[in-house]
Write a protein that holds these residues in place. Sequence first.
Motif, short mmCIF file in Angstrom:
data_model
loop_
_atom_site.label_atom_id
_atom_site.label_comp_id
_atom_site.label_asym_id
_atom_site.label_seq_id
_atom_site.Cartn_x
_atom_site.Cartn_y
_atom_site.Cartn_z
N ALA A 72 50.52 -0.96 -55.12
CA ALA A 72 51.83 -1.51 -55.48
C ALA A 72 52.22 -1.06 -56.89
O ALA A 72 53.38 -0.69 -57.15
N CYS A 73 51.25 -1.06 -57.81
CA CYS A 73 51.53 -0.63 -59.19
C CYS A 73 51.83 0.87 -59.24
O CYS A 73 52.71 1.30 -59.99
N GLY A 108 43.54 -6.78 -64.94
CA GLY A 108 43.78 -6.15 -66.24
C GLY A 108 43.51 -4.66 -66.20
O GLY A 108 44.28 -3.85 -66.74
N GLN A 109 42.44 -4.31 -65.51
CA GLN A 109 42.05 -2.90 -65.41
C GLN A 109 43.10 -2.10 -64.63
O GLN A 109 43.48 -1.00 -65.04
N VAL A 110 43.57 -2.68 -63.53
CA VAL A 110 44.58 -1.98 -62.71
C VAL A 110 45.88 -1.82 -63.51
O VAL A 110 46.53 -0.77 -63.46
N LEU A 111 46.25 -2.87 -64.27
CA LEU A 111 47.48 -2.78 -65.08
C LEU A 111 47.40 -1.60 -66.05
O LEU A 111 48.35 -0.82 -66.17
N MET A 136 51.20 -0.14 -65.65
CA MET A 136 52.17 -1.09 -65.12
C MET A 136 52.62 -2.04 -66.24
O MET A 136 51.79 -2.71 -66.84
N PRO A 137 53.95 -2.10 -66.51
CA PRO A 137 54.41 -3.13 -67.45
C PRO A 137 54.11 -4.51 -66.84
O PRO A 137 54.63 -4.82 -65.76
N PRO A 138 53.28 -5.33 -67.48
CA PRO A 138 52.85 -6.58 -66.85
C PRO A 138 54.00 -7.50 -66.44
O PRO A 138 53.89 -8.21 -65.45
N GLU A 139 55.09 -7.45 -67.22
CA GLU A 139 56.20 -8.36 -66.90
C GLU A 139 56.89 -7.95 -65.59
O GLU A 139 57.68 -8.70 -65.03
N LEU A 140 56.55 -6.77 -65.08
CA LEU A 140 57.12 -6.33 -63.80
C LEU A 140 56.19 -6.63 -62.63
O LEU A 140 56.49 -6.27 -61.49
N ARG A 163 48.00 -14.95 -66.99
CA ARG A 163 49.22 -15.05 -67.79
C ARG A 163 49.07 -14.42 -69.17
O ARG A 163 50.05 -13.97 -69.75
N LYS A 164 47.85 -14.38 -69.66
CA LYS A 164 47.61 -13.73 -70.95
C LYS A 164 47.98 -12.25 -70.90
O LYS A 164 48.37 -11.67 -71.91
N PHE A 165 47.83 -11.65 -69.73
CA PHE A 165 48.24 -10.24 -69.58
C PHE A 165 49.76 -10.10 -69.65
O PHE A 165 50.28 -9.02 -69.83
#
Length: 292
Positions: A98-99, A134-137, A142-146, A170-172
Amino acid sequence: QAKRMGKNNYQFYEKRSMEQINDRLELEKDLRKALEREEFILFYQPKLDIFTGKIVGVEALIRWQHPQKGMISPAQFIPLAEETGMIIPIGEWVLRKACLDAKAFREAGFPPLVVSVNLSLQQFFQPNFSQMVGQVLTETEMPPELLELEITESMMIDTHHALMIVRELRKFGVRISLDDFGTGYSSLHYLKQFPIDKLKIDQSFIRDCLVNSNNATIVKTIIAMAHQLQLEINAEGVETKEQLLFLQQNDCHEVQGYLFSKPLPIEEIQANFDDIVKAASQLSKVDPKLGL
Ligand code: C2E
Ligand code: MG
Ligand code: MG
Ligand code: MG
């Protein structure tokens, strides 16, 4: 005679349950190979803000293209994947895919959209789950807010543990929504405690909210409660303009459903993006006085 019949019946049932067991074992065997054989695909269902007429995001929904059985829906294999533990690698694949799709989408010049990904119970409570996210982001830029992660009420029952994981996520900077709201172990007590962004009203309440006054009341109440708690609200399974109007009148912004669009492969979202944008803006202009 009766005795023989009884015996035959017994054998019949025994045979049938053997067949069921074999079917299941076979599906399980196939499921174990499905990842490496690249038989899973993600479809995306666009979500719409009915007040602005804009596409606000897409939900990733997995499908299994079985070489003999054809397309298998997640309702059929996700429970099996949960029981066998296969949901751990499958869930990680979904998140990464998805990312990556979101990245390709942005790089192709489309506007940034929030992508939501469904989590399963097993996956959510696996050790190091948030670390994996976190690792996948990072890996997929991937911008976390998306990224929006859809959890369910079943996860909240183990409150202490679930809260810890949600806080880590949520910390991410990722968003958290509560899927299928109203069908699970609903407790307003949990709702108040959990730092979530959005409630998704289950489609079973939307389906007949115009003919079943109880469901209409439930939908109105959930929307009002979400506003009170300053949570965003999404209605899923919107199939008719009447339902859309009802939601609009009750101040529910975000909707998804066949009325707007079915889940589609990413290629189709890209190819038909202009049409989807146009449909979104037309749906937001549905006006009871002008007729449906
Ligand atoms: P969900 O997350 O509540 O997703 C909504 C389901 O409703 C999807 O079914 C979607 O195709 C369907 N839907 C959307 N609009 C309408 C409508 O207007 N009418 C009707 N009748 N249905 C509509 P789908 O894709 O078969 O997925 C079923 C469930 O499987 C999902 O429910 C979710 O719980 C699970 N699932 C799907 N993909 C994943 C995944 O990647 N991971 C996990 N863990 N679960 C997944
Ligand atoms: Mg969902
Ligand atoms: Mg749902
Ligand atoms: Mg559901």
